[in-house]
Design a protein around this motif. Structure first.
Motif, PDB file in Angstrom:
ATOM      1  N   PHE A 251       0.750  -1.260   0.056  1.00  0.00           N
ATOM      2  CA  PHE A 251      -0.123   0.042   0.058  1.00  0.00           C
ATOM      3  C   PHE A 251       1.001   1.302  -0.077  1.00  0.00           C
ATOM      4  O   PHE A 251       0.450   2.350  -0.620  1.00  0.00           O
ATOM      5  CB  PHE A 251      -1.118  -0.073   1.024  1.00  0.00           C
TER       6      PHE A 251
ATOM      7  N   GLY B 252      -2.980  -0.231   4.506  1.00  0.00           N
ATOM      8  CA  GLY B 252      -2.308  -1.559   4.599  1.00  0.00           C
ATOM      9  C   GLY B 252      -2.367  -2.053   6.179  1.00  0.00           C
ATOM     10  O   GLY B 252      -2.527  -3.204   6.563  1.00  0.00           O
TER      11      GLY B 252
ATOM     12  N   GLY C 155      -1.902   5.438   2.624  1.00  0.00           N
ATOM     13  CA  GLY C 155      -1.375   4.292   1.917  1.00  0.00           C
ATOM     14  C   GLY C 155      -1.096   3.108   2.859  1.00  0.00           C
ATOM     15  O   GLY C 155      -1.513   2.083   2.973  1.00  0.00           O
TER      16      GLY C 155
ATOM     17  N   LEU D 113      -6.416  -1.027  -5.196  1.00  0.00           N
ATOM     18  CA  LEU D 113      -5.106  -0.673  -5.510  1.00  0.00           C
ATOM     19  C   LEU D 113      -5.024  -1.092  -6.916  1.00  0.00           C
ATOM     20  O   LEU D 113      -4.245  -0.220  -7.890  1.00  0.00           O
ATOM     21  CB  LEU D 113      -4.118  -1.603  -4.645  1.00  0.00           C
TER      22      LEU D 113
END
Length: 485
Positions: free
Chosen positions: A82, A95, A91, A392
């Motif tokens: 991520f 994750g 990000g 993603l």
């Protein structure tokens, strides 16, 4: 240069067969051997299987390809993936969401592995064929004993840690290479024995004669969709993590997608074929729910010629299935912690297994709490993690770019443009539908409070993880900035 060095230093699978068995072992677990037979029985038998296979090919296989592909693309665990694709605290925060959901799922899955271990041990002690054996009393005595269930939970986590410490090749790959083939052989043997019993063919008739009225029931479609996602492990971070240990030129579509999903489903169907002939031969109720395996089937073995042997084959294979999936789920956290901290492989294994053991104590102690955890994280947490991972590819990397540059590179099968809209639109819409259905169907029921708590918990998880990772990143940057000034 740094990327090349990182790729060279990082451990990789020793063989394609090892990777395939690891992926299959991670996906094949209680979702197939325990959950699929009674879910099939509760939803019309063959009609459910038709819908399940349809949704498997439409949703699960393309999704597994996407998840495995981004693991190979980044060569990172969930947080690193991520961070690389999204950058910054946001990000890493998403994750962290996937990691926390994974650990939460494993915290109540580990006690189920302990149940399988307990039954496998007693099958070896020939308990199930002793005179006067009472399946209901045996189960009640076990599940109501904190010492027993917590002891099995502890042994499970110790066993998983013992394998994971040795790494990918010497640990996971060595174990799954023999456990998964033995599991397949065992299920085939039980299935063949079942259809030779008087009335056993009625079980196959139940499977192959669909009650088409179930096709008009929304609950059947939702159950089949949930089974397709749950049993293939899409969104758990397993395919991403195992994919990150692939070489740059290893195949993804065939190994990470088609073979895994088809192999996983084949074992799930084998479990159904091994179960229903026995169920019908002895007049058991096919929709008996979760008690089908631990109580109803346990009642059968004393009545079978050579029942002691079939009890061993069945319950030991069930333990193999749950244990190998436990390895895959736990490895997600181990890989991530070893990459994101200064802990060694051994330290990461002990940290993650210790955390899962600790968080799993309430589920081991109370099957009611386990059910509540399953409802909240299975209904809302897992779809959230799945949506985060698929996003993603769908909205950051881009499905066309991912398909052409990464997915089809050295692929054993060519993935066409049909994959793009499935990943970008179909899977996200389906996952959002699952979450919405979980909310709507809980309103006005006994699950309403749990639903509200689950939704609030997931929202807090997303916000809290994003903020926490942002704080960690800013703290890490501060000394560097001061040093530069």
């Amino acid at each position: 240069m740094e990327e090349s060095e990182a790729r060279t230093a990082r451990e990789e699978w020793g063989s394609r067969f090892g990777f395939l068995m690891a992926m299959l072992g991670a996906m094949v677990g209680a979702g197939n051997i325990w959950r699929m037979p009674f879910t099939t029985g509760q939803n019309g038998g063959g009609a459910f299987l038709v819908i399940y296979v349809l949704l498997l090919y439409l949703i699960a296989i393309p999704g597994l390809m996407a998840e495995t592909m981004i693991g190979r693309y980044t060569n990172n665990g969930v947080i690193g993936t991520f961070r690389e694709l999204l950058g910054g605290g946001k990000g890493r925060g998403l994750g962290l969401v996937v990691l926390i959901v994974n650990v939460a799922l494993m915290s109540y899955y580990a006690p189920i592995i302990g149940w399988a271990l307990y039954y496998a041990g007693h099958s070896l002690l020939l308990t199930f064929t002793q005179a006067g054996f009472q399946p209901q009393a045996f189960w009640d005595g076990f599940i109501s004993s904190p010492m027993l269930v917590i002891g099995m939970h502890t042994l499970t986590m110790a066993g998983l840690a013992g394998v994971l410490i040795f790494g990918i090749r010497r640990g996971i790959e060595r174990v799954v290479k023999w456990m998964i083939p033995l599991l397949v052989v065992a299920l085939i043997a039980v299935g063949v024995r079942g259809i030779t019993l008087p009335g056993g063919m009625d079980g196959l008739a139940f499977i192959f004669t669909p009650d088409w009225t179930y096709l008009t029931r929304g609950s059947t479609w939702v159950a089949a969709l949930g089974q397709a996602l749950f049993s293939t492990g899409l969104g758990w971070g397993i395919a991403l993590t195992y994919g990150s240990y692939l070489g740059r030129y290893d195949d993804v579509p065939l190994g990470g997608g088609l073979f895994t999903a088809v192999g996983n489903t084949s074992i799930g169907l084998l479990a159904v074929f091994a179960t229903f002939p026995v169920v019908f031969a002895f007049g058991l109720e096919p929709s008996a729910g979760s008690n089908l395996l631990f109580i109803s089937l346990a009642e059968v073995f004393p009545q079978l010629p050579g029942g002691w042997m079939w009890a061993i084959v069945f319950f030991v294979s069930f333990f193999f299935a749950t244990f190998t999936s436990g390895l895959g789920i736990t490895e997600v956290g181990v890989t991530t912690v070893s990459e994101e901290t200064r802990l060694s492989r051994t330290g990461s294994v002990l940290a993650i297994c210790g955390a899962i053991w600790l968080f799993g104590l309430p589920s081991a102690y109370s099957s009611s709490f386990l059910g509540q955890m399953d409802f909240m994280f299975g209904t809302f947490g897992l779809p959230l993690a799945t949506l985060s991972i698929i996003a993603l590819v769908a909205w950051k990397l881009g499905p066309e770019r991912a398909r052409v540059i990464e997915l089809n590179r050295c692929a054993g099968i060519y993935v066409g443009q049909w994959w793009n809209p499935v990943v970008k639109y179909v899977i996200p819409v389906v996952v959002v539908f699952i979450i919405g259905y979980g909310v709507v169907s809980s309103i006005g029921t006994e699950n309403q409070t749990l639903m509200i708590l689950g939704v609030a918990l997931m929202a807090a998880l997303v916000v809290g993880s994003t903020v926490a990772m942002g704080v960690v990143e800013n703290a890490a940057r501060t000394p560097t900035s001061e040093g530069g000034e």
